[in-house]
Design a protein around this motif. Sequence first.
Motif, PDB file in Angstrom:
ATOM      1  N   PRO A  23       0.820  -6.648   2.587  1.00 42.16           N
ATOM      2  CA  PRO A  23       0.170  -6.152   3.806  1.00 42.16           C
ATOM      3  C   PRO A  23      -0.032  -4.639   3.806  1.00 42.16           C
ATOM      4  N   ALA A  50      -2.756  -7.766   8.390  1.00 45.19           N
ATOM      5  CA  ALA A  50      -1.526  -7.286   7.733  1.00 45.19           C
ATOM      6  C   ALA A  50      -0.264  -7.720   8.475  1.00 45.19           C
ATOM      7  N   THR A  54       2.929 -10.866   7.546  1.00 43.61           N
ATOM      8  CA  THR A  54       4.301 -10.450   7.271  1.00 43.61           C
ATOM      9  C   THR A  54       5.364 -11.461   7.692  1.00 43.61           C
ATOM     10  N   THR A  70       0.054  -0.689  11.070  1.00 40.86           N
ATOM     11  CA  THR A  70      -1.285  -1.201  11.390  1.00 40.86           C
ATOM     12  C   THR A  70      -1.918  -0.398  12.515  1.00 40.86           C
TER      13      THR A  70
END
Length: 377
Positions: A23, A50, A54, A70
Amino acid sequence: MDVERRSGGERPWGRVPALVLVPVGLLVVLVVVIARSPDSVRLGPLLVIAPALTPSFAGPRVTAVVAALTVAAGVLVAVLRGGLTAGYHPAQLAALAALSLMIVVFAVVRERRDRQLARAQSVAEAAQRALLRPIPERIGPLQIATVYLAAEHEAQIGGDLYTATRTDGGARMIVGDVRGKGLAAVGESALLLSAFRLVAAQHATLPDLARTLDHNVSRYLLDFAQTDRETAEHFVTALLLDIPDDAPVARMTNCGHPPPLLLRHDRVIGLDGGGSAPPLGLGVLAAADYPDDAFPFEIGDTLLLYTDGVVEARDRSGVFYPFADRVARWAGSTPEALVKHIRRDLLAHAGGRLGDDAAVVAIRRTDGSEHRLHGLL
């Protein structure tokens, strides 16, 4: 296996999985691509991929870090594309922050549920270990190995049962199957195993032992019939076995249970010629006379006791597991190797998951030399 590791929970920071680079690398690639794209192409929402990836390999703390990165990447994109207050950037950043927060909350909730499930599995496994205490690998001249497969894998416990106890000059064993599966059958299993361990050595014959066990099971079911409707329909199939140390013979009382197999040299012999009484717990339906069958059990012979979950396991085509044919391949194996072969082959036949609990007990008679040597030591 500890609860944290089983639940897939948070790893120490020094052991963060290498997959976290996926990510993070995706964020870097997206920021570069977005920065070089025309203003008409809006790729900013893709940044949420992303943190969404995770939780599949990390816990909430790592997810929160990726979520923060992010949002930071979103801010960087906005600065590069005209400023934080220009165009659609404020709304996009707010949406990105909200989605990232929701993903972190989801990761926290999932981790808590995983931990609860892991604790429940640990309790179930502890209950099974207390209920199905391992049979010793050797009792007198007998070598013994067992395997147990629960249909409800999450619970790791079911209604099949087995145990053994030493008597004067021999060993007595029981293998049984409570009607039903999973936790609903645990009460009957616990009762029958406890009763057997208490009274197995107190009766001169297996029929007398069977009558006592039937009385205990029937009384238990009667006591709980008013509070549990299913209990009134329960019963237990059981096979009782008496193996003396100094005689090449074994005695058997069958109460509605699948008959055992005798492995002698390269042959597999089904011991189904004797009579069978009704299962334990049927009360007034029980036969007045229980069978007491004897059969040769010589040095080098192996007995296979099992429950119907073994022979009733089906493959994808609905074909039953050919138990007798398969065990003929491993007739010369030790009890431990034999049950390992059976376990692997049975699961392969059933596609990795059984429809009912299954148990197998392998018993080989030896000349007793190892037992005598152990006694001297």
